[in-house]
Design an enzyme around this catalytic site. Structure first.
Site, PDB file in Angstrom:
ATOM      1  N   ARG A  43       0.839  -1.198   0.000  1.00 23.01           N
ATOM      2  CA  ARG A  43       0.000   0.000   0.000  1.00 23.01           C
ATOM      3  C   ARG A  43       0.869   1.242   0.000  1.00 23.01           C
ATOM      4  O   ARG A  43       1.748   1.399   0.851  1.00 23.01           O
ATOM      5  CB  ARG A  43      -0.928  -0.001   1.215  1.00 23.01           C
ATOM      6  CG  ARG A  43      -1.843   1.221   1.264  1.00 23.01           C
ATOM      7  CD  ARG A  43      -2.858   1.093   2.376  1.00 23.01           C
ATOM      8  NE  ARG A  43      -3.805   0.023   2.096  1.00 23.01           N
ATOM      9  CZ  ARG A  43      -4.844   0.162   1.277  1.00 23.01           C
ATOM     10  NH1 ARG A  43      -5.053   1.297   0.661  1.00 23.01           N
ATOM     11  NH2 ARG A  43      -5.659  -0.845   1.059  1.00 23.01           N
ATOM     12  N   LEU A  64      -6.757  -2.909  19.861  1.00 25.28           N
ATOM     13  CA  LEU A  64      -7.368  -4.179  20.248  1.00 25.28           C
ATOM     14  C   LEU A  64      -6.670  -5.389  19.641  1.00 25.28           C
ATOM     15  O   LEU A  64      -6.761  -6.490  20.177  1.00 25.28           O
ATOM     16  CB  LEU A  64      -8.850  -4.175  19.840  1.00 25.28           C
ATOM     17  CG  LEU A  64      -9.707  -3.065  20.471  1.00 25.28           C
ATOM     18  CD1 LEU A  64     -11.138  -3.179  19.992  1.00 25.28           C
ATOM     19  CD2 LEU A  64      -9.642  -3.144  21.996  1.00 25.28           C
ATOM     20  N   GLU A  82       0.292  -1.891   9.593  1.00 27.59           N
ATOM     21  CA  GLU A  82       0.890  -0.552   9.506  1.00 27.59           C
ATOM     22  C   GLU A  82      -0.133   0.554   9.744  1.00 27.59           C
ATOM     23  O   GLU A  82       0.196   1.601  10.307  1.00 27.59           O
ATOM     24  CB  GLU A  82       1.575  -0.358   8.152  1.00 27.59           C
ATOM     25  CG  GLU A  82       2.334   0.964   8.076  1.00 27.59           C
ATOM     26  CD  GLU A  82       3.229   1.080   6.853  1.00 27.59           C
ATOM     27  OE1 GLU A  82       3.491   2.215   6.431  1.00 27.59           O
ATOM     28  OE2 GLU A  82       3.670   0.033   6.335  1.00 27.59           O
ATOM     29  N   ARG A  84      -2.652   0.469  11.854  1.00 29.06           N
ATOM     30  CA  ARG A  84      -2.790   0.582  13.305  1.00 29.06           C
ATOM     31  C   ARG A  84      -1.602   1.324  13.915  1.00 29.06           C
ATOM     32  O   ARG A  84      -1.754   2.135  14.836  1.00 29.06           O
ATOM     33  CB  ARG A  84      -2.913  -0.825  13.917  1.00 29.06           C
ATOM     34  CG  ARG A  84      -4.327  -1.378  13.920  1.00 29.06           C
ATOM     35  CD  ARG A  84      -4.336  -2.868  14.214  1.00 29.06           C
ATOM     36  NE  ARG A  84      -4.065  -3.646  13.003  1.00 29.06           N
ATOM     37  CZ  ARG A  84      -3.523  -4.838  12.992  1.00 29.06           C
ATOM     38  NH1 ARG A  84      -3.157  -5.408  14.126  1.00 29.06           N
ATOM     39  NH2 ARG A  84      -3.323  -5.480  11.858  1.00 29.06           N
ATOM     40  N   GLU A 115      -1.862  -9.800   3.864  1.00 31.32           N
ATOM     41  CA  GLU A 115      -2.565  -9.050   4.903  1.00 31.32           C
ATOM     42  C   GLU A 115      -3.287  -7.842   4.313  1.00 31.32           C
ATOM     43  O   GLU A 115      -4.423  -7.540   4.662  1.00 31.32           O
ATOM     44  CB  GLU A 115      -1.570  -8.610   5.976  1.00 31.32           C
ATOM     45  CG  GLU A 115      -2.202  -8.113   7.268  1.00 31.32           C
ATOM     46  CD  GLU A 115      -2.429  -6.615   7.296  1.00 31.32           C
ATOM     47  OE1 GLU A 115      -3.133  -6.146   8.193  1.00 31.32           O
ATOM     48  OE2 GLU A 115      -1.913  -5.920   6.409  1.00 31.32           O
ATOM     49  N   ASN A 116      -2.632  -7.162   3.377  1.00 35.20           N
ATOM     50  CA  ASN A 116      -3.243  -5.986   2.762  1.00 35.20           C
ATOM     51  C   ASN A 116      -4.387  -6.366   1.845  1.00 35.20           C
ATOM     52  O   ASN A 116      -5.435  -5.722   1.837  1.00 35.20           O
ATOM     53  CB  ASN A 116      -2.187  -5.186   1.989  1.00 35.20           C
ATOM     54  CG  ASN A 116      -1.412  -4.254   2.893  1.00 35.20           C
ATOM     55  OD1 ASN A 116      -1.867  -3.166   3.208  1.00 35.20           O
ATOM     56  ND2 ASN A 116      -0.255  -4.693   3.363  1.00 35.20           N
TER      57      ASN A 116
END
Length: 286
Positions: A43, A64, A82, A84, A115-116
């Protein structure tokens, strides 16, 4: 939120958890200053408003879900989370919860990409660039890359074809002016100049994907035959002149002797009022 786009496996499937007794993986609070973003983060743009909203939430309830990092030369590099981390910096936190996991270079890259794709929906260009980088660094074929990402090979191939588009078209895709569907339709246009022109017209006129597909299939230079305006009947020419004299404004007649329309064109309020007075007089004398 966009729907999951066909990924069959998540981070846990890609990186099986280490045995509980293995001290190499640990959950701990890390100082914000000891953490670095991932230079291979797919990203490239983070929405400022979305980060501000996440930062406000973090101020209220904290972080969280721990971020995922790996230790490199005494510092910690972010693998996942990233957004967060950036939002926590905005919230002025001093520490953030993190899972510290030892990962090799290839697994780090795969993890950041997956993950992205799963959680943050990369734009199509970022995703295509990330997949290409993954293939190059890991020596993967399209088929193997598709398998790692839980996608079909044609889906990966179509994604990579976007990178063949001219740079101005890629800029429109990057900025969200064109969707992935629009861009895929433009891949079929081999001439770069024509491809750019079609993309600009699509953005300017708000074309659908179907309209781009139709325009892309047309032969360059092919023009639709111009409509031939029918020749005006001589009787109409004389009648238009009489109407102009009678109403004091431009008049035109279109059609045939059996069917058509008469158009009176006024150029000022005075002409409109004159027309009204003439029509009113005809009604009173009827």
């Amino acid at each position: 939120m966009k729907a999951n786009r066909g990924l069959g496996r998540g981070l846990d499937a890609l990186m099986p958890e280490l045995p509980q007794e293995d001290a190499r993986e640990r959950v701990m609070m890390l100082r914000m200053g000891d953490i670095d973003p991932n230079p291979e983060q797919p990203r490239r743009k983070f929405d400022a408003q979305a980060l501000a909203e996440l930062a406000a939430s973090i101020r209220q309830v904290g972080v969280l879900q721990p971020i995922l990092v790996t230790e490199i030369d005494g510092r910690y590099r972010i693998i996942a989370g990233e957004r967060r981390w950036r939002a926590s910096r905005l919230a002025e936190l001093e520490e953030i919860p993190a899972i510290v996991r030892p990962l090799d270079e290839i697994t780090r890259m795969e993890a950041a990409l997956i993950e992205n794709i799963q959680r943050e929906d990369l734009n199509p260009l970022e995703e295509a660039l990330a997949v290409r980088a993954l293939m190059e660094k890991c020596g993967l074929t399209q088929e193997k890359a598709a398998e790692r990402l839980g996608r079909s090979r044609p889906a990966v191939a179509n994604l990579l074809r976007l990178l063949t588009l001219p740079e101005p078209v890629l800029d429109m895709l990057r900025d969200g002016k064109l969707s992935a569907g629009h861009a895929r339709a433009l891949v079929a246009v081999e001439d770069p100049a024509r491809c750019i022109a079609l993309a600009e017209k699509a953005v300017r006129e708000g074309w659908s994907v179907r309209q781009i597909e139709q325009a892309a299939q047309e032969k360059p230079g092919a023009e639709k035959p111009a409509r031939v305006k029918p020749r005006k009947l001589p009787e109409f020419t004389e009648m238009e002149e009489r109407l102009r004299h009678a109403f004091g404004m431009k008049a035109s007649i279109d059609g045939t002797l059996s069917r058509g329309k008469i158009t009176l064109t006024y150029g000022s309020r005075q002409e409109l009022e004159r027309l009204y007075d003439l029509m009113q007089g005809d009604v009173e004398n009827a």
